[in-house]
Design a protein around this motif. Structure first.
Motif, PDB file in Angstrom:
ATOM      1  N   PRO A  17       0.808  -1.230   0.000  1.00 48.90           N
ATOM      2  CA  PRO A  17       0.000   0.000   0.000  1.00 48.90           C
ATOM      3  C   PRO A  17       0.836   1.273   0.000  1.00 48.90           C
ATOM      4  O   PRO A  17       0.448   2.288  -0.586  1.00 48.90           O
ATOM      5  N   ASP A  66       2.057   1.782  -3.421  1.00 51.27           N
ATOM      6  CA  ASP A  66       0.934   2.125  -4.289  1.00 51.27           C
ATOM      7  C   ASP A  66       0.524   3.587  -4.168  1.00 51.27           C
ATOM      8  O   ASP A  66       0.083   4.196  -5.144  1.00 51.27           O
ATOM      9  N   THR A 111      -2.559  -4.258  -4.990  1.00 48.59           N
ATOM     10  CA  THR A 111      -2.552  -4.692  -3.590  1.00 48.59           C
ATOM     11  C   THR A 111      -3.052  -6.119  -3.450  1.00 48.59           C
ATOM     12  O   THR A 111      -2.470  -6.918  -2.709  1.00 48.59           O
TER      13      THR A 111
END
Length: 467
Positions: free
Chosen positions: A81, A84, A399
């Motif tokens: 995450p 990302d 993810t």
């Protein structure tokens, strides 16, 4: 040119032209080069590293513990995450995906250079820390690269993107497997790892050539995630009024998991268990493969020729064969075939180990076992990747795929850390029989998934169409 000497039907010419038009596109070529960059570090902290350590006389029990370095690949979901969503301040001009990929590539090159100046006999800790840096950087590169691959092309081009990535990745495995063994035989391991570090330039140039893909806007992403959370909770949550860190946690971490469980219900836990167990057998035995070949008495060039070069083409053949089987029979039958073949192949390794107790087996015997291993690995891995890809929601591909791929390798990496100890205590034959037994749960779970999928199909067919 061959085209002047052989007749090629017009349909074949048209298909070849279409294929050429697809694979010469810039995004596809970039992904092929980045696939090479992704595959380069893997064996250098796994089987090639174990060959170096065994060649230097390091105990098998110690070598087995080095498998835990690979656990870094399996826990990348914890920082996926961050990769990302977090923008890197100094590299942000490259864009979200490209900047993280370049950072990972720099970490890989630095770690390999550190390994090249260390010696296993007196700097084993430095090698372990450098290998950990390589693995962490490579896992970070993989998270960003998966996102870039998916976002850089339309759905109809994803087949070509995946094929290009797999080719580059497999080519890197050939270079770091057979190529590293050949280079180590005629030079030394320090020069070998230095050369491998320099090869990371290929990926760095590719990411500078690449284009940053378009991203979903923050406002659009938040709107979709609010709809998801409100639907699950059954009432408006008014998340816009919550602190920023709570909104980020919801968006980057919680929503991908919620969506997966909402879509699959209670059966989601069984799916996750299957993902964790499917590759347990082949990952567990993989860490001891090169030490096993060396202990049987084969030379490094023989191992490189048979296990790496010969095995490379058989793995590609297994992958192509699996692709045909998936189209013809669906995903579950090839999954079952791969699981059974992997378990049976470990029994072949056990047989080779028993023959090796009487002396070095003939090279054709090694070639036969390697053929079965790589063919089964090609089928199993291709079928499994196709299955994982079908599970991921495109709104959370990076993810969710990081979650799946991490869970896929974590149990095998952990258990394989004890592989050297099992070999020292019991022997190679007993170790491979144990590895075969670890494949039995995957076979059972494939059958359960096949039954569940068949029931779902029957239920959907029994629903009457709306008038």
């Amino acid at each position: 040119m061959l085209i002047h000497y052989f007749y090629i039907p017009p349909e074949v010419r048209r298909w070849l032209k279409e294929a050429w038009d697809i694979y010469r596109q810039k995004p596809v070529l970039v992904i092929a080069l980045l696939g090479f960059s992704a595959g380069l570090p893997y064996l250098l902290v796994f089987t090639t590293l174990t060959a170096w350590l065994r060649d230097e006389g390091i105990e098998r029990t110690t070598i087995g513990f080095f498998a835990w370095v690979g656990i870094t690949y399996s826990v990348k979901v914890f920082w996926a995450p961050v990769v990302d969503r977090l923008r890197l301040p100094l590299l942000n001009r490259l864009g979200q995906r490209r900047s993280w990929i370049l950072l990972g590539q720099c970490g890989i090159a630095a770690g390999l250079m550190l390994m090249s100046i260390a010696h296993p006999q007196n700097s084993l800790l430095l090698i372990a820390l450098a290998a950990l840096l390589v693995a962490f950087s490579a896992a970070t590169q993989d998270v960003a690269l998966d996102a870039l691959r998916i976002e850089s092309a339309a759905d109809e081009q994803q087949g070509a993107m995946s094929a290009a990535y797999v080719f580059g990745y497999r080519l890197a495995l050939l270079v770091t497997g057979a190529g590293a063994l050949y280079l180590a035989e005629f030079t030394n391991w320090h020069i070998t790892y230095l050369v491998m570090a320099l090869l990371m330039v290929v990926g760095m140039l590719a990411i500078l050539w690449a284009d940053e893909p378009p991203h979903q806007s923050d406002a659009e992403r938040m709107r979709n995630e609010l709809l998801l959370v409100d639907d699950i909770m059954g009432r408006p949550m008014h998340l816009q009024q919550r602190p920023r860190w709570q909104r980020w946690l919801l968006s980057a971490v919680i929503c991908p998991v919620l969506e997966f469980f909402q879509r699959n219900g209670r059966f989601a836990l069984l799916i996750l268990g299957f993902i964790a167990l499917y590759r347990l057998s082949d990952i567990t035995m993989g860490i001891m493969a090169n030490p096993f070949y060396l202990d049987l008495g084969y030379s490094k060039p023989e191992i490189a020729s048979v296990a790496k070069v010969f095995g490379f083409f058989l793995t590609i053949f297994g992958s192509v064969l699996c692709g045909v089987l998936v189209v013809k029979y669906g995903i579950f039958r090839p999954l079952l075939l791969g699981a059974v073949m992997v378990a049976v192949t470990n029994l072949l390794f056990a047989t080779l180990a028993m023959v090796g107790d009487l002396g070095t087996p003939p090279l054709p015997a090694l070639a036969l076992v390697i053929s079965a291993d790589n063919l089964s690995g090609g089928i199993a891995s291709t079928a499994f990747i196709a299955y994982l890809s079908s599970l991921a929601n495109k709104n959370y591909t990076a993810t969710q795929y990081a979650l799946f791929s991490s869970l896929m390798t974590l149990p095998g990496k952990f258990i394989s850390g004890f592989s050297g100890w099992v070999v020292d205590v019991a022997g190679y034959a007993e170790f491979f029989v144990l590895a075969a037994a670890l494949g039995l749960p995957a076979i059972v779970l494939v059958l359960v998934l096949m039954r569940h999928h068949k029931r779902e199909q029957q239920d959907s067919e029994s629903i009457p169409e709306a008038p």
